[in-house]
Scaffold this motif. Structure first.
Motif, PDB file in Angstrom:
ATOM      1  N   ASP A   1     -12.471   1.942   2.025  1.00 53.74           N
ATOM      2  CA  ASP A   1     -12.832   0.581   2.445  1.00 53.74           C
ATOM      3  C   ASP A   1     -12.724  -0.432   1.313  1.00 53.74           C
ATOM      4  O   ASP A   1     -13.348  -1.495   1.343  1.00 53.74           O
ATOM      5  CB  ASP A   1     -14.266   0.550   3.012  1.00 53.74           C
ATOM      6  CG  ASP A   1     -14.357   1.297   4.329  1.00 53.74           C
ATOM      7  OD1 ASP A   1     -13.320   1.407   5.012  1.00 53.74           O
ATOM      8  OD2 ASP A   1     -15.463   1.760   4.669  1.00 53.74           O
ATOM      9  N   ASN A   2     -11.920  -0.107   0.306  1.00 50.95           N
ATOM     10  CA  ASN A   2     -11.756  -1.010  -0.842  1.00 50.95           C
ATOM     11  C   ASN A   2     -10.334  -1.552  -0.835  1.00 50.95           C
ATOM     12  O   ASN A   2      -9.366  -0.780  -0.760  1.00 50.95           O
ATOM     13  CB  ASN A   2     -12.045  -0.247  -2.143  1.00 50.95           C
ATOM     14  CG  ASN A   2     -12.196  -1.181  -3.319  1.00 50.95           C
ATOM     15  OD1 ASN A   2     -11.409  -2.106  -3.497  1.00 50.95           O
ATOM     16  ND2 ASN A   2     -13.216  -0.944  -4.137  1.00 50.95           N
ATOM     17  N   SER A   3     -10.192  -2.863  -0.962  1.00 53.30           N
ATOM     18  CA  SER A   3      -8.876  -3.499  -0.860  1.00 53.30           C
ATOM     19  C   SER A   3      -8.183  -3.687  -2.197  1.00 53.30           C
ATOM     20  O   SER A   3      -7.090  -4.243  -2.245  1.00 53.30           O
ATOM     21  CB  SER A   3      -9.023  -4.864  -0.180  1.00 53.30           C
ATOM     22  OG  SER A   3      -9.748  -5.761  -1.011  1.00 53.30           O
ATOM     23  N   VAL A   4      -8.802  -3.244  -3.307  1.00 51.87           N
ATOM     24  CA  VAL A   4      -8.255  -3.523  -4.635  1.00 51.87           C
ATOM     25  C   VAL A   4      -6.849  -2.945  -4.789  1.00 51.87           C
ATOM     26  O   VAL A   4      -5.917  -3.624  -5.243  1.00 51.87           O
ATOM     27  CB  VAL A   4      -9.184  -2.980  -5.738  1.00 51.87           C
ATOM     28  CG1 VAL A   4      -8.532  -3.147  -7.114  1.00 51.87           C
ATOM     29  CG2 VAL A   4     -10.524  -3.698  -5.699  1.00 51.87           C
ATOM     30  N   VAL A   5      -6.668  -1.677  -4.420  1.00 50.52           N
ATOM     31  CA  VAL A   5      -5.358  -1.037  -4.571  1.00 50.52           C
ATOM     32  C   VAL A   5      -4.336  -1.709  -3.670  1.00 50.52           C
ATOM     33  O   VAL A   5      -3.208  -1.998  -4.084  1.00 50.52           O
ATOM     34  CB  VAL A   5      -5.458   0.470  -4.250  1.00 50.52           C
ATOM     35  CG1 VAL A   5      -4.067   1.109  -4.295  1.00 50.52           C
ATOM     36  CG2 VAL A   5      -6.397   1.159  -5.234  1.00 50.52           C
ATOM     37  N   TYR A   6      -4.731  -1.988  -2.429  1.00 50.72           N
ATOM     38  CA  TYR A   6      -3.795  -2.623  -1.487  1.00 50.72           C
ATOM     39  C   TYR A   6      -3.413  -4.018  -1.969  1.00 50.72           C
ATOM     40  O   TYR A   6      -2.237  -4.396  -1.947  1.00 50.72           O
ATOM     41  CB  TYR A   6      -4.421  -2.684  -0.098  1.00 50.72           C
ATOM     42  CG  TYR A   6      -3.524  -3.327   0.936  1.00 50.72           C
ATOM     43  CD1 TYR A   6      -2.473  -2.627   1.504  1.00 50.72           C
ATOM     44  CD2 TYR A   6      -3.727  -4.651   1.334  1.00 50.72           C
ATOM     45  CE1 TYR A   6      -1.643  -3.203   2.443  1.00 50.72           C
ATOM     46  CE2 TYR A   6      -2.903  -5.240   2.281  1.00 50.72           C
ATOM     47  CZ  TYR A   6      -1.860  -4.512   2.833  1.00 50.72           C
ATOM     48  OH  TYR A   6      -1.036  -5.101   3.753  1.00 50.72           O
ATOM     49  N   ASP A   7      -4.369  -4.806  -2.426  1.00 47.71           N
ATOM     50  CA  ASP A   7      -4.086  -6.168  -2.883  1.00 47.71           C
ATOM     51  C   ASP A   7      -3.220  -6.181  -4.134  1.00 47.71           C
ATOM     52  O   ASP A   7      -2.522  -7.166  -4.411  1.00 47.71           O
ATOM     53  CB  ASP A   7      -5.392  -6.919  -3.160  1.00 47.71           C
ATOM     54  CG  ASP A   7      -6.141  -7.265  -1.872  1.00 47.71           C
ATOM     55  OD1 ASP A   7      -5.505  -7.237  -0.805  1.00 47.71           O
ATOM     56  OD2 ASP A   7      -7.352  -7.546  -1.951  1.00 47.71           O
ATOM     57  N   SER A   8      -3.247  -5.099  -4.902  1.00 45.25           N
ATOM     58  CA  SER A   8      -2.447  -5.049  -6.135  1.00 45.25           C
ATOM     59  C   SER A   8      -0.949  -4.994  -5.851  1.00 45.25           C
ATOM     60  O   SER A   8      -0.145  -5.198  -6.755  1.00 45.25           O
ATOM     61  CB  SER A   8      -2.861  -3.836  -6.978  1.00 45.25           C
ATOM     62  OG  SER A   8      -2.506  -2.622  -6.323  1.00 45.25           O
ATOM     63  N   ARG A   9      -0.565  -4.743  -4.594  1.00 43.08           N
ATOM     64  CA  ARG A   9       0.855  -4.761  -4.249  1.00 43.08           C
ATOM     65  C   ARG A   9       1.444  -6.172  -4.345  1.00 43.08           C
ATOM     66  O   ARG A   9       2.660  -6.327  -4.472  1.00 43.08           O
ATOM     67  CB  ARG A   9       1.064  -4.254  -2.820  1.00 43.08           C
ATOM     68  CG  ARG A   9       0.595  -2.836  -2.552  1.00 43.08           C
ATOM     69  CD  ARG A   9       0.859  -2.509  -1.085  1.00 43.08           C
ATOM     70  NE  ARG A   9       0.332  -1.211  -0.680  1.00 43.08           N
ATOM     71  CZ  ARG A   9       0.413  -0.730   0.561  1.00 43.08           C
ATOM     72  NH1 ARG A   9       1.002  -1.471   1.501  1.00 43.08           N
ATOM     73  NH2 ARG A   9      -0.077   0.443   0.868  1.00 43.08           N
ATOM     74  N   GLY A  10       0.598  -7.192  -4.229  1.00 40.84           N
ATOM     75  CA  GLY A  10       1.079  -8.559  -4.286  1.00 40.84           C
ATOM     76  C   GLY A  10       1.928  -8.932  -3.085  1.00 40.84           C
ATOM     77  O   GLY A  10       2.934  -9.628  -3.233  1.00 40.84           O
TER      78      GLY A  10
END
Length: 400
Positions: free
Chosen positions: A169-178
């Motif tokens: 449930d953490n978006s940090v890795v997904y958001d790092s795709r840019g």
């Protein structure tokens, strides 16, 4: 806002005159499919004056396409589809004409180009032959951030719900795709006997966490448009009166006051993104062309005969509403900047020549939110600006 998009106030001299491929393409047709390369403008969706995803507002980007060359019969109806892979460019220009204000531009361009993928599908059911339903979806990402695998090259096939993409449930890795993504759903209905057409398109810039969030909060990061066309007989064979209208809404909904309470009543607008600088090519929005966060109401009344037209165009545009709400809020000294315009339309064909013209007068109210000299704190009065705009197009048909 400048750091989240690429919408310069004025283009530099190198944009005044340049050579380009324009509306050029090359394709290979095989039955109902076409494969090719193009720099054409893409128009997806049912809109007449605007489109939420792709329109002819910006310069056409270089792209490859695979599409149906004619509606495919799938027994339960007819299907049309197009898949594109393209290259969009940043303008590289500073946002403001005022050098002092450019000091607020803290996120310089990367010098990289944006990898764009898109998919559109339109379905016409056999039991409702006058009805169309469709889906548009796009992804964009700076090319250096694209992973060289199928998922990286075709993100338009991933799940819509973010819950399926986040880790714990953490978006940090997904958001790092840019990545930046947009999706829209549209409907269109026409009736030949009534000479009538109606349509609507609803888009999301930020996908919902799950279906529950979408149902409870459908207005988050949304834009929409709707419109119609109606033709009336005039009594003269081949001549018709036409009324067509459209509204488009890009400004953030009022849920921004709760969702972004700690961010001064706003986040980003339609066609902007904090990592990929927005859905733009060469400094122009590839979808809606009325300005970032703007809303519009458009009405045209005309008399038409074949390609000939004479008519009147009325427009009302609320400029940069998202910026206005964020910068001024409920300030009584600043009212929204609204443009009212009246245009005259005249199109005519002489044998192989076709001339299309439009002249508009525009009255800007509260122009750039500046108060006039006679304004006071008790009786605020905005600046007004009167402008004129004209467009003339001439086409010569080689084959009639």
């Amino acid at each position: 806002y400048w750091n989240y998009g690429d919408h310069p106030e004025r283009f530099s001299k190198e944009y005044n005159s340049f050579a380009w491929w324009g509306q050029s393409y090359i394709s290979l047709n095989a039955g109902p499919l076409a494969l090719g390369a193009s720099t054409e403008n893409i128009w997806w969706g049912p809109g007449q004056f605007n489109s939420l995803i792709f329109s002819n507002n910006a310069r056409g980007m270089k792209h490859l396409f695979l599409r149906t060359s004619r509606p495919a019969n799938i027994f339960i109806g007819k299907l049309e589809a197009e898949l594109i892979v393209g290259r969009a460019e940043d303008s590289g220009l500073l946002p403001s004409q005022n050098e002092r204000l450019n000091g607020l531009f803290a996120n310089p361009f990367r010098g990289d180009w944006k990898y764009v993928t898109g998919l559109t599908v339109t379905f016409q059911p056999v039991f409702l032959p006058n009805f169309f339903a469709g889906l548009n979806r796009t992804f964009q990402q700076y090319n250096d951030d694209v992973t060289d695998d199928f998922q990286g090259r075709m993100p338009i096939l991933e799940a819509f719900q973010k819950v399926n993409l986040f880790t714990n449930d953490n978006s940090v890795v997904y958001d790092s795709r840019g990545q930046d993504q947009q999706v829209s759903f549209f409907l269109r209905y026409y009736n030949i006997k009534a000479n009538f057409e109606a349509y609507a398109e609803y888009g999301k810039q930020d996908h919902s966490y799950n279906w529950r969030e979408f149902i409870l909060n459908p207005e988050h990061a949304r834009a929409y448009l709707m419109g119609f066309t109606k033709l009336f007989k005039t009594g003269t064979p081949g001549s018709l009166f036409q009324i067509r209208a459209e509204i488009v809404q890009q400004a953030e909904s009022v849920n921004r006051y709760i969702r972004y309470a700690d961010q001064n009543d706003g986040n980003t607008s339609w066609h902007t993104h904090y990592q990929v600088r927005g859905f733009t090519n060469e400094g122009q929005s590839m979808g809606v062309g009325i300005g970032v966060g703007g809303n519009a109401q458009i009405l045209e009344v005309s008399k038409i005969s074949s390609l000939n037209k004479i008519g009147v165009l009325l427009q009302r545009i609320e400029n940069h509403q998202d910026f206005y709400n964020r910068a001024f809020g409920s300030s009584s000294n600043k009212k929204p900047w609204v443009d009212f315009s009246v245009g005259l339309l005249w199109d005519h064909q002489w044998d192989r020549f076709i001339l299309s013209s439009k002249t508009q007068v525009i009255q800007g109210v509260n122009y750039q939110w500046e108060n006039s000299s006679e304004s006071s704190a008790d009786f605020p009065q905005g600046q007004k600006l009167f402008t004129f705009s004209g467009t003339l197009n001439l086409i010569y048909q080689i084959h009639k």
